[in-house]
Write a protein that holds these residues in place. Sequence first.
Motif, mmCIF file in Angstrom:
data_model
loop_
_atom_site.group_PDB
_atom_site.id
_atom_site.type_symbol
_atom_site.label_atom_id
_atom_site.label_comp_id
_atom_site.label_asym_id
_atom_site.label_seq_id
_atom_site.Cartn_x
_atom_site.Cartn_y
_atom_site.Cartn_z
ATOM 1 N N GLU A 36 0.100 3.062 0.873
ATOM 2 C CA GLU A 36 1.297 3.107 1.697
ATOM 3 C C GLU A 36 2.021 1.755 1.680
ATOM 4 O O GLU A 36 1.397 0.708 1.847
ATOM 5 N N GLY A 37 3.338 1.812 1.454
ATOM 6 C CA GLY A 37 4.140 0.600 1.467
ATOM 7 C C GLY A 37 4.116 -0.187 0.168
ATOM 8 O O GLY A 37 4.565 -1.341 0.133
ATOM 9 N N PHE A 38 3.587 0.409 -0.927
ATOM 10 C CA PHE A 38 3.559 -0.295 -2.215
ATOM 11 C C PHE A 38 4.978 -0.692 -2.638
ATOM 12 O O PHE A 38 5.964 -0.071 -2.230
ATOM 13 N N LEU A 39 5.071 -1.734 -3.440
ATOM 14 C CA LEU A 39 6.362 -2.169 -3.957
ATOM 15 C C LEU A 39 6.658 -1.408 -5.250
ATOM 16 O O LEU A 39 5.879 -1.463 -6.200
ATOM 17 N N TYR A 64 2.447 9.045 -0.853
ATOM 18 C CA TYR A 64 2.552 7.678 -0.361
ATOM 19 C C TYR A 64 3.999 7.229 -0.531
ATOM 20 O O TYR A 64 4.645 7.557 -1.526
ATOM 21 N N SER A 108 6.751 4.139 -0.804
ATOM 22 C CA SER A 108 6.907 2.725 -1.132
ATOM 23 C C SER A 108 7.720 2.013 -0.058
ATOM 24 O O SER A 108 8.351 2.647 0.801
ATOM 25 N N GLU A 109 7.737 0.700 -0.120
ATOM 26 C CA GLU A 109 8.550 -0.113 0.781
ATOM 27 C C GLU A 109 10.015 0.301 0.710
ATOM 28 O O GLU A 109 10.736 0.274 1.706
ATOM 29 N N SER A 114 1.377 -4.619 -4.979
ATOM 30 C CA SER A 114 1.290 -5.248 -3.669
ATOM 31 C C SER A 114 2.148 -4.495 -2.666
ATOM 32 O O SER A 114 2.778 -3.484 -2.985
ATOM 33 N N SER A 115 2.156 -5.009 -1.458
ATOM 34 C CA SER A 115 3.014 -4.485 -0.403
ATOM 35 C C SER A 115 3.547 -5.685 0.378
ATOM 36 O O SER A 115 3.164 -6.831 0.123
ATOM 37 N N ASN A 147 2.834 -6.134 3.375
ATOM 38 C CA ASN A 147 1.757 -6.452 4.327
ATOM 39 C C ASN A 147 0.406 -6.312 3.628
ATOM 40 O O ASN A 147 -0.345 -5.362 3.894
ATOM 41 N N GLN A 149 -4.141 -3.899 2.956
ATOM 42 C CA GLN A 149 -4.974 -3.509 1.823
ATOM 43 C C GLN A 149 -6.254 -4.344 1.735
ATOM 44 O O GLN A 149 -7.328 -3.809 1.466
#
Length: 202
Positions: free
Chosen positions: A18-21, A55, A57-58, A82-83, A85, A89
């Motif tokens: 969750e929130g991956f770039l 999921y 992404s950002e 990465s994310s 935050n 992870q």
Amino acid sequence: MEKKEEHQLPKIGILVFEGFLANEVIAPLDVFTKSNENGKPLFKVILVAEKDNHYVSEEGLKIIPNQTIANCPDLDVLVVPSSMNPNNQTDNPTLIDFIKLQSEKTEYTASHCAGAFLLAESGVADGKRIVTYCGGSESLQKEYPSLLVQDDRVSTVVKDGKIISSNGNLVSYVASLDLLEQMTNRLHRKMVENELLIHKLK
């Protein structure tokens, strides 16, 4: 026969959470799914996540993984994005254990941006030269003194043995192309660069 050949292709696993770039997942996906001059795929690219659901992404891109961590096959390459935050992870033992276990068998383990913190937390980059996002070098070195963190103002992509790291974002394309060349040859890299119209960005 085609299914058997696909099964035997080197497996590139891209970790998703969750929130991956987005760029850091799309770049290796884009680069490694390109066929050779005969139209044949050279790799089997797998999106891997902790659970079998979508999921985001950002940037708002939704992705459904191909495999969960629990049923992921042994990978030849593991790519860790990465994310915004990364503590979310690094504090997740399922993700960290997956990186550690897969890296015992991979030919290469790659990180983009703050994905370097995940590699560091897993211990797979101990004693290795590594780079992270722009402005993140001091933090990475302080948190993980066993790493040989490179100056992100100077280094964009760093390879040390089987560990490959980059600043992330669009540099993820450069790192993915560098890794592609390592696993194939310069000619195939140039062909993929032409397909991606890299020369048009100048």
